[in-house]
Design an enzyme around this catalytic site. Structure first.
Site, PDB file in Angstrom:
ATOM      1  N   TRP A 138     -36.303  42.086 -94.831  1.00  0.00           N
ATOM      2  CA  TRP A 138     -37.447  41.348 -95.377  1.00  0.00           C
ATOM      3  C   TRP A 138     -38.647  42.251 -95.622  1.00  0.00           C
ATOM      4  O   TRP A 138     -39.588  41.841 -96.288  1.00  0.00           O
ATOM      5  CB  TRP A 138     -37.863  40.215 -94.412  1.00  0.00           C
ATOM      6  CG  TRP A 138     -38.070  40.690 -92.999  1.00  0.00           C
ATOM      7  CD1 TRP A 138     -37.158  40.621 -91.979  1.00  0.00           C
ATOM      8  CD2 TRP A 138     -39.221  41.334 -92.454  1.00  0.00           C
ATOM      9  NE1 TRP A 138     -37.676  41.194 -90.839  1.00  0.00           N
ATOM     10  CE2 TRP A 138     -38.945  41.635 -91.102  1.00  0.00           C
ATOM     11  CE3 TRP A 138     -40.472  41.700 -92.967  1.00  0.00           C
ATOM     12  CZ2 TRP A 138     -39.862  42.272 -90.266  1.00  0.00           C
ATOM     13  CZ3 TRP A 138     -41.381  42.337 -92.142  1.00  0.00           C
ATOM     14  CH2 TRP A 138     -41.071  42.618 -90.812  1.00  0.00           C
ATOM     15  N   ASN A 139     -38.677  43.470 -95.071  1.00  0.00           N
ATOM     16  CA  ASN A 139     -39.951  44.207 -95.132  1.00  0.00           C
ATOM     17  C   ASN A 139     -40.225  44.837 -96.498  1.00  0.00           C
ATOM     18  O   ASN A 139     -41.369  44.943 -96.915  1.00  0.00           O
ATOM     19  CB  ASN A 139     -40.071  45.214 -93.990  1.00  0.00           C
ATOM     20  CG  ASN A 139     -39.029  46.289 -94.013  1.00  0.00           C
ATOM     21  OD1 ASN A 139     -38.002  46.166 -94.670  1.00  0.00           O
ATOM     22  ND2 ASN A 139     -39.279  47.367 -93.294  1.00  0.00           N
ATOM     23  N   LYS A 145     -26.907  40.254-100.473  1.00  0.00           N
ATOM     24  CA  LYS A 145     -27.490  39.197 -99.640  1.00  0.00           C
ATOM     25  C   LYS A 145     -28.881  39.626 -99.178  1.00  0.00           C
ATOM     26  O   LYS A 145     -29.023  40.503 -98.348  1.00  0.00           O
ATOM     27  CB  LYS A 145     -26.632  38.932 -98.392  1.00  0.00           C
ATOM     28  CG  LYS A 145     -27.090  37.660 -97.686  1.00  0.00           C
ATOM     29  CD  LYS A 145     -26.863  37.669 -96.198  1.00  0.00           C
ATOM     30  CE  LYS A 145     -28.043  38.107 -95.380  1.00  0.00           C
ATOM     31  NZ  LYS A 145     -29.279  37.317 -95.470  1.00  0.00           N
ATOM     32  N   ALA A 181     -32.640  39.136 -97.284  1.00  0.00           N
ATOM     33  CA  ALA A 181     -33.057  38.539 -96.011  1.00  0.00           C
ATOM     34  C   ALA A 181     -33.504  37.095 -96.230  1.00  0.00           C
ATOM     35  O   ALA A 181     -34.108  36.767 -97.257  1.00  0.00           O
ATOM     36  CB  ALA A 181     -34.198  39.358 -95.414  1.00  0.00           C
ATOM     37  N   SER A 182     -33.255  36.253 -95.242  1.00  0.00           N
ATOM     38  CA  SER A 182     -33.579  34.825 -95.390  1.00  0.00           C
ATOM     39  C   SER A 182     -35.079  34.567 -95.460  1.00  0.00           C
ATOM     40  O   SER A 182     -35.517  33.590 -96.066  1.00  0.00           O
ATOM     41  CB  SER A 182     -32.985  34.034 -94.221  1.00  0.00           C
ATOM     42  OG  SER A 182     -31.583  34.162 -94.233  1.00  0.00           O
ATOM     43  N   GLY A 203     -31.526  47.596 -92.415  1.00  0.00           N
ATOM     44  CA  GLY A 203     -31.982  46.624 -91.422  1.00  0.00           C
ATOM     45  C   GLY A 203     -31.992  47.252 -90.048  1.00  0.00           C
ATOM     46  O   GLY A 203     -32.111  48.475 -89.911  1.00  0.00           O
ATOM     47  N   SER A 204     -31.842  46.418 -89.044  1.00  0.00           N
ATOM     48  CA  SER A 204     -31.974  46.901 -87.674  1.00  0.00           C
ATOM     49  C   SER A 204     -30.730  47.685 -87.244  1.00  0.00           C
ATOM     50  O   SER A 204     -29.625  47.457 -87.747  1.00  0.00           O
ATOM     51  CB  SER A 204     -32.174  45.714 -86.729  1.00  0.00           C
ATOM     52  OG  SER A 204     -31.052  44.868 -86.813  1.00  0.00           O
ATOM     53  N   GLU A 244     -29.107  52.207 -93.474  1.00  0.00           N
ATOM     54  CA  GLU A 244     -30.514  52.610 -93.327  1.00  0.00           C
ATOM     55  C   GLU A 244     -31.083  51.750 -92.205  1.00  0.00           C
ATOM     56  O   GLU A 244     -31.352  50.577 -92.408  1.00  0.00           O
ATOM     57  CB  GLU A 244     -31.276  52.369 -94.641  1.00  0.00           C
ATOM     58  CG  GLU A 244     -30.793  53.205 -95.807  1.00  0.00           C
ATOM     59  CD  GLU A 244     -31.141  54.681 -95.661  1.00  0.00           C
ATOM     60  OE1 GLU A 244     -31.930  55.035 -94.769  1.00  0.00           O
ATOM     61  OE2 GLU A 244     -30.610  55.488 -96.440  1.00  0.00           O
ATOM     62  N   CYS A 271     -39.864  50.965 -91.729  1.00  0.00           N
ATOM     63  CA  CYS A 271     -38.955  51.741 -90.879  1.00  0.00           C
ATOM     64  C   CYS A 271     -39.461  53.162 -90.669  1.00  0.00           C
ATOM     65  O   CYS A 271     -39.126  53.794 -89.689  1.00  0.00           O
ATOM     66  CB  CYS A 271     -37.574  51.770 -91.523  1.00  0.00           C
ATOM     67  SG  CYS A 271     -37.659  52.346 -93.216  1.00  0.00           S
ATOM     68  N   GLU A 317     -38.979  50.420 -81.612  1.00  0.00           N
ATOM     69  CA  GLU A 317     -39.811  50.273 -82.806  1.00  0.00           C
ATOM     70  C   GLU A 317     -40.886  49.215 -82.547  1.00  0.00           C
ATOM     71  O   GLU A 317     -40.565  48.115 -82.095  1.00  0.00           O
ATOM     72  CB  GLU A 317     -38.897  49.730 -83.913  1.00  0.00           C
ATOM     73  CG  GLU A 317     -38.774  50.565 -85.112  1.00  0.00           C
ATOM     74  CD  GLU A 317     -37.849  49.938 -86.150  1.00  0.00           C
ATOM     75  OE1 GLU A 317     -37.018  49.070 -85.826  1.00  0.00           O
ATOM     76  OE2 GLU A 317     -37.964  50.346 -87.304  1.00  0.00           O
TER      77      GLU A 317
HETATM   78  P1  NAP Z   1     -32.150  42.704 -89.547  1.00  0.00           P
HETATM   79  O1  NAP Z   1     -32.456  41.583 -88.637  1.00  0.00           O
HETATM   80  O2  NAP Z   1     -31.131  43.687 -89.144  1.00  0.00           O
HETATM   81  O3  NAP Z   1     -31.788  42.039 -90.948  1.00  0.00           O
HETATM   82  C1  NAP Z   1     -31.481  42.793 -92.080  1.00  0.00           C
HETATM   83  C2  NAP Z   1     -30.530  42.006 -92.961  1.00  0.00           C
HETATM   84  O4  NAP Z   1     -29.300  41.824 -92.250  1.00  0.00           O
HETATM   85  C3  NAP Z   1     -31.015  40.614 -93.333  1.00  0.00           C
HETATM   86  O5  NAP Z   1     -30.561  40.301 -94.631  1.00  0.00           O
HETATM   87  C4  NAP Z   1     -30.316  39.755 -92.307  1.00  0.00           C
HETATM   88  O6  NAP Z   1     -30.128  38.422 -92.728  1.00  0.00           O
HETATM   89  C5  NAP Z   1     -28.977  40.453 -92.199  1.00  0.00           C
HETATM   90  N1  NAP Z   1     -28.234  40.179 -90.973  1.00  0.00           N
HETATM   91  C6  NAP Z   1     -28.698  39.773 -89.768  1.00  0.00           C
HETATM   92  N2  NAP Z   1     -27.679  39.623 -88.897  1.00  0.00           N
HETATM   93  C7  NAP Z   1     -26.541  39.943 -89.576  1.00  0.00           C
HETATM   94  C8  NAP Z   1     -25.155  39.984 -89.245  1.00  0.00           C
HETATM   95  N3  NAP Z   1     -24.719  39.670 -88.024  1.00  0.00           N
HETATM   96  N4  NAP Z   1     -24.278  40.356 -90.199  1.00  0.00           N
HETATM   97  C9  NAP Z   1     -24.685  40.689 -91.440  1.00  0.00           C
HETATM   98  N5  NAP Z   1     -25.990  40.654 -91.823  1.00  0.00           N
HETATM   99  C10 NAP Z   1     -26.897  40.304 -90.896  1.00  0.00           C
HETATM  100  O7  NAP Z   1     -33.456  43.563 -89.894  1.00  0.00           O
HETATM  101  P2  NAP Z   1     -34.864  43.043 -90.399  1.00  0.00           P
HETATM  102  O8  NAP Z   1     -35.593  42.488 -89.231  1.00  0.00           O
HETATM  103  O9  NAP Z   1     -34.712  42.193 -91.611  1.00  0.00           O
HETATM  104  O10 NAP Z   1     -35.529  44.403 -90.893  1.00  0.00           O
HETATM  105  C11 NAP Z   1     -36.225  45.234 -90.054  1.00  0.00           C
HETATM  106  C12 NAP Z   1     -35.385  46.406 -89.618  1.00  0.00           C
HETATM  107  O11 NAP Z   1     -34.926  47.101 -90.771  1.00  0.00           O
HETATM  108  C13 NAP Z   1     -36.162  47.411 -88.824  1.00  0.00           C
HETATM  109  O12 NAP Z   1     -35.379  47.880 -87.756  1.00  0.00           O
HETATM  110  C14 NAP Z   1     -36.424  48.517 -89.836  1.00  0.00           C
HETATM  111  O13 NAP Z   1     -36.657  49.779 -89.256  1.00  0.00           O
HETATM  112  C15 NAP Z   1     -35.175  48.496 -90.626  1.00  0.00           C
HETATM  113  N6  NAP Z   1     -35.385  49.116 -91.943  1.00  0.00           N
HETATM  114  C16 NAP Z   1     -34.812  50.329 -92.180  1.00  0.00           C
HETATM  115  C17 NAP Z   1     -35.035  50.956 -93.394  1.00  0.00           C
HETATM  116  C18 NAP Z   1     -34.431  52.289 -93.688  1.00  0.00           C
HETATM  117  O14 NAP Z   1     -34.423  52.653 -94.864  1.00  0.00           O
HETATM  118  N7  NAP Z   1     -33.929  53.026 -92.717  1.00  0.00           N
HETATM  119  C19 NAP Z   1     -35.826  50.342 -94.366  1.00  0.00           C
HETATM  120  C20 NAP Z   1     -36.390  49.102 -94.091  1.00  0.00           C
HETATM  121  C21 NAP Z   1     -36.149  48.499 -92.859  1.00  0.00           C
HETATM  122  P3  NAP Z   1     -31.140  37.236 -92.289  1.00  0.00           P
HETATM  123  O15 NAP Z   1     -32.455  37.617 -92.824  1.00  0.00           O
HETATM  124  O16 NAP Z   1     -30.555  36.046 -92.962  1.00  0.00           O
HETATM  125  O17 NAP Z   1     -31.093  37.182 -90.800  1.00  0.00           O
END
Ligand code: NAP
Length: 484
Positions: A155-156, A179, A181-182, A232-233, A254, A288, A385
């Site tokens: 989502w960020n 897909k 983020a929700s 994502g995370s 990532e 991130c 983080e």
């Molecule tokens: P997240 O909770 O991991 O969610 C990321 C995506 O994964 C969302 O679309 C989420 O869907 C989906 N997701 C969640 N649980 C899942 C599962 N069990 N199976 C498949 N998909 C799943 O992360 P976030 O809170 O959105 O984003 C923040 C994180 O992203 C931070 O840790 C940040 O550092 C990292 N990030 C990294 C980078 C990079 O380039 N390294 C860039 C940006 C962000 P829902 O939204 O529907 O839950």
């Protein structure tokens, strides 16, 4: 206000159809600045995901064999469409995500730049003819689109994170099931509308919203999806890596970061403070690559803290759509509570708040940009983080000590350092265990360079010439019997 209603797309794009969830169920999307509902999106599950994969598989047949000039032409039109709609897309982004409009405009522009970059880079994606050990053979190394790609985004940066995946995939000749983020689905669905308007054939780009766990598991289990790209995370990334084993998919990840920002005594103080502000507070600290730990050398510590606190205290907090606002709301209350917990933990262990430190008077999910000193390795943010507008300042004495502390984390995404010593800059380049390093620079992401983390921050690169590699299968062909 700019009207963005045509991008509030309340359905999924699967093949050539915009459809709801089979169950008819929806997920509400709200504006974090006001709490008001913007609209809904489908709560899709397994059946819809299977259909999207089937549509992408069917489209891959012709898309992967299409003329390069045709694909490049469509990508150029997509770039134009993004820029023509930049203002509406930026408003949409700010309203669902919270970041100030000037940042949202920048995010749309960099998304377009990724499209342009990969439309150019694909024309240079050369193979090789390798010298053969015997005279009668020719050895070819060639690149081929990997197949259907699954893309899951956070989502960020809901627009530009998809850009970094869609653009190389489309350029390489892959088709995509994405897909978003929700919390921020509309910026993802908008890519579907723009691709459709640019003329991409049906099924090349499919975008669906809904249960992350179900959609994710369906994508991971499908033998038809040959690559998954995730931002994502780290925790979810690890789940996806485990799930990829059964079908031996390519994955690029990532993931999270824990960036050190090191200020040495010989730094240019003005530049260091300016770099710190952008590295810390962009997107309300929810990036991130955000500076997570400031390490400041003893000789410059007090001067740096004073200047950082002044600049932090002066940040204008408010709704991202208001003129002059520099800090919007955080994404949700969980994010606010995480920052509060980290501050309470640090104060318990001896830290001091210099400015900020609590929820903002605006209410909701607004938080005061905060600077805290006396940080130590035992505090929560040393290993986790923050993902919020909190600067935690550690004091150090020697370069060796700073380097050791900077690397004392399971993450390895971004690191920053300010120094005027050229030799030290190279020691940092070698010593910092990070995929992205900014020396005297607090903002380093650019389409021309490979973006990606080391250690538990990820696998693979996005952007640069390297950003195409993961979307190709590489084949080696030996041709013998040539009678040479
Ligand atoms: P997240 O909770 O991991 O969610 C990321 C995506 O994964 C969302 O679309 C989420 O869907 C989906 N997701 C969640 N649980 C899942 C599962 N069990 N199976 C498949 N998909 C799943 O992360 P976030 O809170 O959105 O984003 C923040 C994180 O992203 C931070 O840790 C940040 O550092 C990292 N990030 C990294 C980078 C990079 O380039 N390294 C860039 C940006 C962000 P829902 O939204 O529907 O839950």
């Amino acid at each position: 206000m700019t009207d963005y209603s045509r991008f509030v797309l309340e359905s999924n794009l699967i093949g050539d159809r915009w459809t709801g969830a089979d169950s008819g169920e929806t997920i509400a999307v709200t504006n974090p600045a006001t709490g008001a509902q913007i609209g809904t999106v489908p709560a899709s599950g397994e059946a819809e995901t299977m259909r999207a994969i089937a549509a992408a598989k069917a489209a891959f047949e012709s898309w992967s064999k299409s003329d390069l000039s045709y694909r490049v032409g469509l990508m150029n039109r997509l770039n134009d469409a993004l820029l023509d709609n930049q203002e509406a897309l930026a408003w949409l982004l700010t309203c669902e995500q919270g970041k100030p409009l000037f940042e949202a405009r920048g995010e749309i522009a960099i998304g377009a730049a990724y499209v342009r970059w990969f439309a150019e880079e694909i024309r240079r994606a050369k193979g090789e003819i390798v010298p053969a050990p015997t005279r009668d053979r020719r050895l070819l190394v060639t690149h081929h689109p990997v197949g259907v790609v699954g893309a899951i985004t956070p989502w960020n940066f809901p627009s530009s994170m998809l850009a970094r995946k869609l653009a190389p995939a489309l350029a390489a000749g892959c088709t995509v099931v994405a897909k978003p983020a929700s919390a921020t689905p509309y910026s993802g669905l908008a890519w579907g509308k723009l691709c459709e308007e640019a003329g991409f054939p049906a099924g090349v780009v499919n975008i669906l919203t809904g249960s992350a766990r179900t959609i994710g598991a369906t994508i991971m289990a499908s033998p038809d999806v040959r690559k998954v790209t995730f931002t994502g995370s780290t925790e979810v990334g690890k789940t996806l890596i485990r799930q990829s084993a059964d079908t031996v998919k390519k994955v690029s990840m990532e993931l999270g970061g824990n960036a050190p920002f090191i200020v040495f005594d010989d730094a240019d103080l003005d530049a260091a403070v300016e770099g710190a502000m952008v590295a810390k507070y962009r997107n309300m600290g929810q990036t991130c690559v955000c500076a997570n730990r400031f390490f400041v050398q003893a000789g410059i510590h007090d001067a740096f803290v004073k200047r950082l606190a002044e600049a932090t205290g002066a940040l204008v907090v408010g709704s991202g759509t208001e003129e002059g606002v520099q800090q919007g709301p955080m994404i949700d209350l969980n994010a606010v509570e995480k920052v509060e917990t980290m501050i309470a933990d640090a104060l318990d262990k001896g830290a001091n708040v210099v400015t900020g430190g609590k929820r903002h008077g605006n209410g909701g999910t607004y938080f005061e940009p905060t600077v805290l000193t006396g940080a130590t390795g035992e505090m929560m943010f040393a290993s986790d983080e923050i993902f919020g507008p909190l600067s935690a300042v550690f004091r150090f004495e020697t370069e060796e000590e700073a380097l050791q502390a900077a690397n004392a984390t399971r993450f390895g995404l971004a690191a920053y350092a300010y120094t005027r010593d050229l030799g030290r800059a190279f020691r940092l380049n070698e010593g910092l265990q990070y995929g992205l390093i900014g020396i005297n620079a607090g903002l380093i992401t650019t389409v021309e360079a490979p973006f990606g983390g080391l250690k538990e921050s990820g696998l693979g690169k996005e952007g640069g010439s390297q950003g195409l590699e993961d979307y190709f299968d590489t084949k080696y062909t030996a041709i013998a019997g040539l009678g040479l």
